[in-house]
Design a protein around this motif. Structure first.
Motif, mmCIF file in Angstrom:
data_model
loop_
_atom_site.group_PDB
_atom_site.id
_atom_site.type_symbol
_atom_site.label_atom_id
_atom_site.label_comp_id
_atom_site.label_asym_id
_atom_site.label_seq_id
_atom_site.Cartn_x
_atom_site.Cartn_y
_atom_site.Cartn_z
ATOM 1 N N ASP A 273 0.855 -1.179 0.000
ATOM 2 C CA ASP A 273 0.000 0.000 0.000
ATOM 3 C C ASP A 273 0.890 1.228 0.000
ATOM 4 O O ASP A 273 1.948 1.241 0.638
ATOM 5 N N TYR A 278 -3.563 3.537 1.770
ATOM 6 C CA TYR A 278 -3.808 3.138 3.156
ATOM 7 C C TYR A 278 -4.852 4.049 3.798
ATOM 8 O O TYR A 278 -5.800 3.582 4.445
ATOM 9 N N GLU A 281 -8.328 3.581 2.090
ATOM 10 C CA GLU A 281 -9.009 2.360 2.521
ATOM 11 C C GLU A 281 -9.587 2.512 3.922
ATOM 12 O O GLU A 281 -10.681 2.008 4.212
#
Length: 323
Positions: A273, A278, A281
């Motif tokens: 990521d 990150y 998400e």
């Protein structure tokens, strides 16, 4: 020219002084008339402008950062600026430093300023989604976030680590300088916490010292048996918890990817990521918890608590999110 002020900037303005929201409104009018009044910052696409607090009642000197686009301006950052008048000697030193910075600006700029400007927007948007959710649903966690760091604070970290802070981390630290934890829980998945700048520097020094000891041992090993536990380009950014720096995530300043680190003798692990994905998400899981994978967000009182690392004794108090 349309000028937009982000909600979190308005919140910060209200906290800095009763006259700050009005000063910000006046500045917005000035920017509408003169969009390029600010000075280029070290972040591509971000201009900064200062506001003289003496002009307004109950208002400190301000430093304001904004994004200039063809048809609009978006004010992204706001903080109080030092209000003391520097001496003539200090002014001369500052001018010398400015000249040095100008001379080095070309080499400091990313290879692709347009791409870096997109990263600035993506990080700011993702973090705004997270903090907007926290403010509405988890006020204890929102209150635990520190105010953004100043450019000098970030420059001090760069000097301490001896490496360039990537654009995505730079802009995140401008938005917040760490997470002190809502009731002891960090706001990121796994109840992890964004590290404070002091903690970043301390962990980095600890890991580099450990690698230096390992390098001394590597000198007596065959090259194919060398052990690398830490690299100079790895910047610790996320800790296991607000008060637990035994493990976490680092950002590789060279590759742009996150990796796992631990204080114990575990090898580092890659996390495929970027910092942008990150954060995006995490924001997605908060906004659509029914679609969350790998972890589930919920609440205990006014704090965000992720199920994966909750204390079993607290499970009966945990309220899952729906939606």
């Amino acid at each position: 020219m349309k000028v937009e002020i982000q909600p979190d900037v308005r919140d910060i303005a209200a906290q800095l002084g009763a006259g700050v929201p009005y000063a910000l409104k006046v500045l917005a009018g000035q920017l509408a008339d003169d969009p390029d009044m600010g000075r280029p910052s070290r972040l591509p696409g971000i201009l900064t402008v200062t506001v003289d607090g003496d002009v307004f009642e109950d208002c400190p000197d301000l430093s304001v950062g904004y994004i200039r686009e063809p048809d609009r301006i978006e004010i992204r950052f706001l903080r109080a600026a030092p209000s003391t008048e520097p001496s003539a000697d200090v002014q001369d030193q500052d001018q010398d430093q400015d000249q040095e910075q100008e001379q080095g600006r070309d080499q400091d700029q990313p290879a692709d300023p347009a791409a870096a400007a997109v990263v600035v927007r993506e990080v700011a948007d993702a973090w705004r989604r997270i903090t907007g959710w926290l403010k509405r649903y988890a006020p204890d966690s929102y209150a635990a976030l520190r105010a953004g760091a100043g450019p000098h604070d970030i420059a001090a970290v760069e000097g301490d680590l001896g490496i360039r802070i990537p654009v995505e981390l730079h802009v995140l630290w401008l938005l917040t300088a760490g997470d002190d934890g809502g009731d002891g829980w960090g706001c990121l998945p796994g109840n992890k916490a964004l590290m404070t700048l002091d903690a970043v520097a301390a962990v980095y020094r600890l890991k580099m010292d450990a690698q230096a000891r390992e390098d001394a041992l590597n000198a007596d090993r065959p090259e194919d048996e060398w052990i690398t536990m830490w690299k100079a380009a790895w910047i610790p950014v996320v800790a296991l918890g607000p008060a637990d720096s035994t493990s976490g995530l680092y950002l590789d300043a060279e590759s742009g990817y996150l990796g796992r680190w631990s204080r114990y003798n575990e090898g580092p692990g890659e996390v495929r990521d970027t910092l942008v994905t990150y954060l995006e998400e995490a924001a997605d899981m908060l906004e659509a918890p029914a679609l969350a994978t790998g972890d589930r967000p919920g609440l205990i009182g006014g704090a965000l608590v992720w199920l994966s690392s909750i204390d079993p004794a607290q499970e009966d108090r945990w309220q899952p999110l729906t939606g």
